[in-house]
Write a protein that holds these residues in place. Structure first.
Motif, short mmCIF file in Angstrom:
data_model
loop_
_atom_site.label_atom_id
_atom_site.label_comp_id
_atom_site.label_asym_id
_atom_site.label_seq_id
_atom_site.Cartn_x
_atom_site.Cartn_y
_atom_site.Cartn_z
N PRO A 37 49.58 40.44 49.10
CA PRO A 37 48.94 39.15 49.36
C PRO A 37 47.43 39.27 49.22
CG PRO A 37 49.45 40.23 51.43
CD PRO A 37 49.99 41.12 50.35
N THR A 38 46.76 38.14 49.20
CA THR A 38 45.30 38.13 49.14
C THR A 38 44.69 38.94 50.27
OG1 THR A 38 45.34 35.93 48.11
CG2 THR A 38 43.29 36.61 49.16
N GLU A 39 45.29 38.85 51.44
CA GLU A 39 44.76 39.50 52.64
C GLU A 39 44.64 41.01 52.48
OE1 GLU A 39 45.51 39.13 57.47
OE2 GLU A 39 47.13 38.73 56.05
N ALA A 40 45.47 41.61 51.61
CA ALA A 40 45.42 43.05 51.42
C ALA A 40 44.08 43.53 50.90
CB ALA A 40 46.55 43.49 50.47
N ARG A 83 51.87 30.00 49.96
CA ARG A 83 52.80 31.12 49.78
C ARG A 83 52.72 31.67 48.37
NH1 ARG A 83 55.97 27.66 52.78
NH2 ARG A 83 57.39 27.13 51.09
N GLN A 84 52.45 30.79 47.41
CA GLN A 84 52.34 31.24 46.01
C GLN A 84 50.99 31.87 45.74
OE1 GLN A 84 53.75 28.87 42.42
NE2 GLN A 84 51.55 28.49 42.30
N GLU A 85 49.91 31.18 46.09
CA GLU A 85 48.57 31.60 45.69
C GLU A 85 47.94 32.62 46.64
OE1 GLU A 85 47.21 30.66 42.87
OE2 GLU A 85 48.89 29.35 42.35
N LEU A 86 48.35 32.66 47.91
CA LEU A 86 47.78 33.60 48.87
C LEU A 86 48.73 34.75 49.18
CD1 LEU A 86 46.09 31.15 51.41
CD2 LEU A 86 45.05 32.35 49.48
N ASP A 87 50.00 34.44 49.43
CA ASP A 87 50.97 35.49 49.74
C ASP A 87 51.52 36.16 48.50
OD1 ASP A 87 50.60 34.78 52.37
OD2 ASP A 87 52.35 33.48 52.45
N GLY A 88 51.32 35.54 47.33
CA GLY A 88 51.81 36.13 46.10
C GLY A 88 53.32 36.11 45.99
N THR A 97 49.63 39.08 37.42
CA THR A 97 49.80 37.63 37.49
C THR A 97 50.01 37.14 38.91
OG1 THR A 97 51.03 35.75 36.53
CG2 THR A 97 52.30 37.70 37.16
N THR A 98 49.52 35.94 39.18
CA THR A 98 49.93 35.22 40.37
C THR A 98 51.32 34.65 40.08
OG1 THR A 98 47.63 34.63 40.83
CG2 THR A 98 49.33 33.34 41.94
N PRO A 99 52.26 34.77 41.00
CA PRO A 99 53.65 34.44 40.69
C PRO A 99 53.97 32.95 40.69
CG PRO A 99 53.46 35.20 42.93
CD PRO A 99 52.10 35.35 42.33
N GLY A 118 50.53 39.25 42.89
CA GLY A 118 49.61 39.21 44.01
C GLY A 118 48.98 37.85 44.19
N GLY A 119 48.49 37.62 45.39
CA GLY A 119 47.76 36.40 45.66
C GLY A 119 46.39 36.43 44.99
N ARG A 120 45.69 35.31 45.07
CA ARG A 120 44.35 35.24 44.51
C ARG A 120 43.45 36.28 45.16
NH1 ARG A 120 42.89 30.36 42.01
NH2 ARG A 120 44.77 29.37 41.18
N GLY A 121 42.75 37.07 44.36
CA GLY A 121 41.82 38.05 44.89
C GLY A 121 42.47 39.29 45.47
N ALA A 122 43.75 39.54 45.14
CA ALA A 122 44.46 40.69 45.70
C ALA A 122 44.15 42.00 44.98
CB ALA A 122 45.97 40.44 45.67
#
Length: 442
Positions: free
Chosen positions: A207-210, A234-239, A184-186, A51-55
């Protein structure tokens, strides 16, 4: 889901609950959880939450531990009795996994909340179950532990992820169905890639948005404004697991096809060193690569094999010199080469101090890292280089080297040493071989 119902429907539902049910409702995670936070059905060994940061990864991991440990009543046994909680460091694990806002203590109702035994780095539940907090920083320290459940947090950023994960698998051996949850963040990690391709692994992703409803106001808008559409975003937000850097000189698919179990008799073997100028945990590592080649016939037929990556992190100058010389003797090398742009004569002095008889050649860079790496990448494209198994960290760096520079963090110490090794084995001798010889006139 009650969360998507109308206000009138929500009020009717809540009014129908008893006081006890209302008090229990915040702790019924299955009721509140998002799909990616719930473990998949079926028979699996490891559940990876990408997942993204904060997901909501940490909350999912903490609630999974609760679900494994707790029984129907506070003192009833659950599915797991001995749990491993593993982070990159003990401090990170304690502050995030145990006492964090989404950690185990925050998620547990009062009658089921475990006690924290600081001296043992351990949680103890009312039913007698325990969870020990461990660090992935020293994989050897993970020997001897055994669990029936394991929660590993941010595995993709563990510095020695491969060794640590292997040790943990040997310890996941108690009970009838031992399982692991990985949050983990991927990031681009060979250990994570290997885990994801295992037939016993299941994954969920978000993703973070979820998890926007549980994030600070303005956070998502700000980070999307800065990073949306970028590789980091794409890595940190979209996971999304970024397999390789955009415009990378090497691809994962290409490198996967180069791994071999068979190494022929080699004509030359070199140990290549990219020295580190300082020695501490935050400094660059000293890249040490062992490679060999078969150089019979014209240069187009020459081939190289990468035999070992002995890169030393945090080593003093004398320590990495000793490691390089030891590799020289162990592999029967014909030459030790080292970049001397920063170390100068000190590099040779260190090598000679360890063994004055080593065949040594200093190398001085006149071009940037990407320019030096490009002709080596071309040799790989020709299929003239093979890798032995176990070079995942080197291959990770290779897939982040682009024409514009290195796309990873820190310095590409392993790639630098690799490039010098191929230059010494295939490029420099080929240039000499092609150079027209001068006629000596009487």
């Amino acid at each position: 889901m009650i969360a998507s119902a109308t206000p009138e429907q929500q009020a009717t539902f809540l009014d129908s609950l008893t006081t006890t049910e209302l008090l229990a409702l915040p702790h019924l995670f299955d009721f509140w959880a998002m799909p990616h936070q719930l473990p998949p059905e079926g028979d699996w060994r490891a559940w990876v939450i990408l997942g993204g940061r904060g997901a909501g990864k940490t909350r999912a991991g903490a609630e999974w531990v609760r679900a494994m440990v707790e029984g129907p009543k506070a003192t009833d046994p659950g599915r797991a009795k001995r749990v491993g909680l593993v982070a990159e460091t003990v401090d990170q694990g304690r502050e995030v996994m145990v006492f964090g806002e989404s950690g185990i203590m925050a998620c547990s109702p009062k009658d089921r909340r475990p006690d924290w035994v600081a001296g043992r780095k351990c949680l103890v539940w009312p039913n007698g179950a325990t969870a020990h907090l461990l660090s992935a920083h020293d994989p050897e320290a993970l020997r001897g532990w055994q669990f029936d459940a394991l929660w590993a947090d941010e595995l993709a950023k563990w510095k020695r992820a491969g060794d640590a994960w292997d040790m943990l698998q040997f310890g996941l051996r108690l009970g009838s169905d031992p399982r692991a949850c990985v949050t983990t963040t991927p990031r681009n990690s060979s250990t994570l890639r290997r885990l994801l391709t295992s037939p016993s692994t299941v994954t969920t992703h978000a993703p973070t948005e979820a998890n926007a409803a549980n994030l600070a106001a303005g956070f998502l808008e700000e980070v999307q404004r800065r990073y949306a559409g970028t590789r980091l975003g794409r890595q940190e937000l979209d996971g999304v697991l970024m397999a390789e850097a955009e415009g990378a000189l090497w691809s994962l698919e290409q490198l996967a096809g180069l791994v071999t179990e068979n190494v022929p008799d080699l004509d030359r073997i070199v140990v290549s060193v990219d020295p580190a100028v300082t020695a501490n945990d935050s400094s660059d590592a000293c890249g040490i690569i062992v490679a060999g080649a078969v150089t019979k016939g014209p240069p187009k037929d020459w081939r190289a094999w990468i035999l070992a990556d002995l890169t030393a992190k945090g080593a003093s100058p004398l320590e990495w010199a000793e490691a390089a010389v030891a590799a020289y003797h162990r592999f029967g090398a014909t030459r030790l080469v080292a970049e001397v742009n920063q170390g100068g004569a000190l590099v040779e002095t260190l090598v000679r101090q360890v063994d004055p008889m080593v065949s040594y050649r200093p190398l001085r860079a006149s071009r940037g890292k990407s320019a030096r790496a490009e002709p080596v990448s071309a040799i790989y494209e020709q299929g003239r280089v093979s890798h032995v198994r176990g070079l995942g960290e080197l291959e990770d760096q290779m897939c982040q080297m682009t024409l514009k520079g290195f796309d990873g963090s820190g310095s590409p110490d392993r790639v630098d040493a690799l490039v010098w090794a191929i230059h010494e084995l295939l490029i420099r001798p080929a240039d000499t071989w092609r150079r027209p010889r001068m006629r000596v006139l009487d």
